[in-house]
Design a protein around this motif. Structure first.
Motif, PDB file in Angstrom:
ATOM      1  N   VAL A  85      33.988  29.005  56.004  1.00  0.00           N
ATOM      2  CA  VAL A  85      35.585  28.792  56.044  1.00  0.00           C
ATOM      3  C   VAL A  85      35.814  30.196  55.984  1.00  0.00           C
ATOM      4  N   ASN A  86      37.279  30.241  56.296  1.00  0.00           N
ATOM      5  CA  ASN A  86      38.022  31.746  56.516  1.00  0.00           C
ATOM      6  C   ASN A  86      39.046  31.867  55.322  1.00  0.00           C
ATOM      7  N   GLU A  87      39.661  30.965  54.556  1.00  0.00           N
ATOM      8  CA  GLU A  87      40.269  31.300  53.519  1.00  0.00           C
ATOM      9  C   GLU A  87      39.996  30.226  52.346  1.00  0.00           C
ATOM     10  N   ILE A  88      40.044  30.728  51.190  1.00  0.00           N
ATOM     11  CA  ILE A  88      39.848  29.903  50.016  1.00  0.00           C
ATOM     12  C   ILE A  88      40.880  30.092  48.799  1.00  0.00           C
ATOM     13  N   LYS A  89      41.160  29.066  48.423  1.00  0.00           N
ATOM     14  CA  LYS A  89      42.177  29.015  47.070  1.00  0.00           C
ATOM     15  C   LYS A  89      41.273  28.329  45.798  1.00  0.00           C
ATOM     16  N   ILE A  90      41.352  28.702  44.737  1.00  0.00           N
ATOM     17  CA  ILE A  90      40.727  27.951  43.612  1.00  0.00           C
ATOM     18  C   ILE A  90      41.515  28.304  42.417  1.00  0.00           C
TER      19      ILE A  90
END
Length: 307
Positions: free
Chosen positions: A269-274
């Motif tokens: 992926v390119n961007e991650i939000k957790i």
């Protein structure tokens, strides 16, 4: 032209062995390079400011003498410098850490003579960095770069215990000891994971691994498909594992053969939000930095590394 080099030395790395081993290597570098300076760190985080000042003083190379945490601090210091937008200072990694997992990924020269030869040839390569935004230990939003791996969940809890210990045994054994110590009390957390603006997973998770490199924990090949030189992040989800299942799959994880397990997911992926409504610890390059909510993306900035 003579190279201007600063070695930033963490003397307590590798359980204090660095303080004993480094002076012999240092003497060799000082014979070869007229402008070779060494600075010993005394407190955690100090290498950030030392590196920032060194970049602004136009050092050609900064040498990280310590573990992955020392490398992380120096990278962040380099990118905090006034000259960061036109960064010419290169990084040398002299691995002297408890785990030194980054050195397992990169073709780093081990012998002092080989390092000197590559410095003289200016032999380097750009590596990608991941930029993260998260909550620090005071609950404040902050940002940080990392070069190898970040993770939240049980892995970060293990790192927290390891960093609070004396680290006076081999890196892999230290990590294993703290892993089993953590395992029996740790409860999987309810976590929401989004990637590239899509919901990837929501539910109980043991750990989320955000990988640029391959190894963590003193040799666990947690992200065998990751590539430091690619333009993607390898997102690994270790879902609702039982304690017994973690133990059963640990050997597979060392060998990088755990991705076929039904409770493991690997994404590029390119961007991650957790996010989570629970307190979930976060570590980067072996350093416990805070908690989620957190965001991650490939940085536009890169570091040139001696390889």
């Amino acid at each position: 032209m003579d190279k201007k080099i600063m070695a930033i030395v963490n003397p307590v790395s590798a359980g204090g062995k660095t303080a004993k081993l480094w002076p012999k290597k240092s003497r060799v570098f000082k014979k070869e390079f007229k402008y070779f300076k060494e600075v010993y760190t005394e407190t955690a985080g100090e290498a950030v400011e030392i590196a920032r000042k060194a970049v602004n003083l136009n050092y050609d190379y900064l040498m990280a003498v310590g573990g992955d945490g020392t490398v992380n601090e120096i990278v962040n210091g380099m990118l905090a410098a006034d000259l960061a937008d036109n960064l010419k200072t290169k990084l040398i990694i002299s691995a002297h850490g408890t785990g030194s997992d980054l050195s397992r990924v990169l073709p780093l020269p081990e012998k002092t003579e080989a390092v000197i030869k590559r410095i003289k040839k200016n032999q380097s390569r750009e590596v990608n960095l991941i930029k993260s935004s998260y909550l620090n230990h005071q609950g404040e939003e902050t940002s940080r770069y990392f070069i190898n791996i970040a993770d939240c969940g049980m892995g970060a809890e293990v790192a927290k215990k390891l960093n609070a210990s004396k680290k006076n045994i081999d890196g892999s054994l230290s990590y294993l000891f703290k892993l089993f110590q953590t395992l029996f009390s740790y409860q999987n957390k309810f976590v929401r994971v989004e990637a590239d603006q899509k919901l990837i997973y929501e539910g109980l998770l043991n750990s989320v691994v955000i990988a640029n490199g391959n190894y963590f924990g003193g040799g666990i090949n947690i992200a065998p498909e990751a590539d430091l030189f690619s333009e993607n992040i390898n997102l690994i989800l270790l879902k609702d594992f039982s304690k017994a299942a973690i133990i059963d799959n640990l050997i597979k994880a060392y060998q990088g053969k755990h991705l076929s397990h039904p409770l493991v997911e690997s994404h590029f992926v390119n961007e991650i939000k957790i996010s989570s409504d629970r307190e979930v610890q976060l570590e980067m390059d072996g350093e416990t930095v805070g908690t989620i909510d957190a965001e991650f993306k490939i940085s536009a900035k890169k570091i040139s590394l001696l390889v």
